[in-house]
Design a protein around this motif. Structure first.
Motif, short mmCIF file in Angstrom:
data_model
loop_
_atom_site.label_atom_id
_atom_site.label_comp_id
_atom_site.label_asym_id
_atom_site.label_seq_id
_atom_site.Cartn_x
_atom_site.Cartn_y
_atom_site.Cartn_z
N SER A 49 12.25 -12.83 73.26
CA SER A 49 13.70 -13.18 73.28
C SER A 49 14.55 -12.19 74.04
O SER A 49 15.82 -12.24 74.12
N ARG A 67 21.34 -22.58 78.06
CA ARG A 67 20.00 -22.13 77.02
C ARG A 67 18.90 -22.80 77.93
O ARG A 67 17.63 -22.30 78.20
N ASP A 97 10.34 -17.23 68.35
CA ASP A 97 10.56 -18.67 68.69
C ASP A 97 9.25 -19.50 68.15
O ASP A 97 8.07 -19.29 68.20
N PHE A 152 18.18 -21.64 64.06
CA PHE A 152 17.96 -20.62 65.07
C PHE A 152 18.07 -19.36 64.53
O PHE A 152 18.80 -18.95 63.55
N ALA A 154 19.41 -15.36 65.52
CA ALA A 154 20.11 -14.79 66.49
C ALA A 154 20.84 -16.10 67.32
O ALA A 154 21.51 -15.89 68.34
N SER A 155 21.69 -16.98 66.63
CA SER A 155 22.53 -18.09 67.02
C SER A 155 23.68 -17.34 67.70
O SER A 155 24.29 -16.53 67.00
N GLN A 156 24.11 -18.07 68.90
CA GLN A 156 25.43 -17.52 69.53
C GLN A 156 26.15 -18.85 69.88
O GLN A 156 25.69 -19.72 70.30
N LYS A 157 27.54 -18.55 69.72
CA LYS A 157 28.41 -19.53 70.08
C LYS A 157 28.68 -19.91 71.41
O LYS A 157 29.17 -21.01 71.82
N GLU A 163 24.86 -9.95 73.30
CA GLU A 163 23.69 -9.86 72.37
C GLU A 163 22.52 -9.44 73.24
O GLU A 163 22.49 -9.69 74.15
N PRO A 167 19.23 -16.49 71.50
CA PRO A 167 18.99 -17.42 70.54
C PRO A 167 17.61 -18.02 70.40
O PRO A 167 16.91 -18.27 71.52
N GLN A 168 16.70 -17.85 69.35
CA GLN A 168 15.70 -18.15 68.98
C GLN A 168 15.42 -19.52 68.42
O GLN A 168 15.76 -19.43 67.11
#
Length: 291
Positions: A49, A67, A97, A152, A154-157, A163, A167-168
């Motif tokens: 990732s 993504r 992942d 997820f 490391a979820s990111q908005k 980061e 995100p995984q």
């Protein structure tokens, strides 16, 4: 287009908090073999990732990509990564992942440069407390995550962020396990964390044999002693560990079966009712707690 691609990559795959880090530390000590092992400078090539690795091989600013665009490029990135690492016979990469397909219908983990994968599995009841400590969230929050088919790490908005990792997609715990269990494109060895604890030398020797590392029993024992839970925790307390928030400890207890004292009956049953079928396949408690 390259026709011949060296099969160099060994994926060290797992749901979070399932023994992946312990094995990576052992592997680093085994490969280094000079007594100078440091938990913050492991002798492996990174994580699937990694934004930095992606950007190195694409020249794209990953923050400007959606993504689905990243997932389409990842197989090419790691194929190129393997091709350009001519000096290395094996490349070790961590991955959390789930094994999924991108929009092109291709696995995000490319088979062409892959030698094999080791998948570490742990009793999900024991994962709860360890994952909670790692993420700084409550047990109930982590149970919701583990039961969530769209979870997820490391979820990111948004796409524009600083980061270091993408995100995984984990899926639920059961779906994560099954996604790797049924991989047919390359060999996958499934290893239980509990066996790593109970029969350490034999289990770690089995993994080194599987991935094609030539190591004597003496060398394996030395690496295991260097990376015992006590040694890892001591290094973390002295110098910290860069894979976790400094306010928390990564190497917490390193035991199996502690869930009995940590989870309520209701919390344990939320895990068992969702994942009991897969848990049973790997010898984990799969009957609801009635008392």
């Amino acid at each position: 287009m390259r026709i011949d691609v060296a099969k160099k990559i060994v994926w060290l795959a797992s749901y979070p908090k399932s023994g992946n880090t312990w094995f990576r530390m052992f592997l680093s000590a085994l490969l280094k073999n000079d007594g100078a092992f440091n938990i913050n400078t492991p002798e492996i090539q990174g994580i699937f990732s990694s934004r930095a690795l992606f950007e190195q091989f694409t020249d794209f600013d990953s923050g400007y990509l959606y993504r689905h665009e990243v997932l389409q490029l990842l197989p090419e990135v790691f194929t190129e990564f393997a091709n350009l690492n001519q000096s290395s016979e094996k490349l070790f990469l961590k991955v959390h992942d789930a094994y999924i397909l991108n929009e092109k219908g291709l696995p995000i983990i490319p088979a062409a440069p892959t030698r094999c994968a080791v998948y570490f599995i742990r009793n999900p009841l024991d994962i709860v407390a360890s994952f909670s400590n790692h993420m700084g969230k409550s047990f109930d929050q982590m149970i919701l995550t583990m039961n969530n088919p769209m979870a997820f790490l490391a979820s990111q908005k948004n796409n524009l962020n600083n980061e270091s990792q993408f995100p995984q997609l984990l899926l639920s715990w059961s779906e994560h396990v099954l996604s790797w269990k049924y991989v047919t494109q390359f060999p996958v060895l499934i290893i239980r964390y509990e066996d790593m604890l109970a029969d350490t030398l034999a289990t770690f020797s089995r993994i080194t044999d599987f991935i094609g590392l030539q190591a004597s029993q003496q060398e394996i024992n030395k690496a295991l002693a260097t990376t015992s839970f006590h040694q890892l925790k001591q290094q973390e307390s002295t110098a910290g560990f860069n894979e976790i928030n400094p306010s928390r400890s990564f190497f917490r207890q390193g035991q199996a079966g502690k869930w009995v004292d940590e989870l309520t009956k209701e919390q344990a049953n939320l895990i068992i009712s969702t994942h009991g079928t897969v848990m049973q396949q790997y010898g984990y408690p799969s009957s609801l707690i009635m008392e």
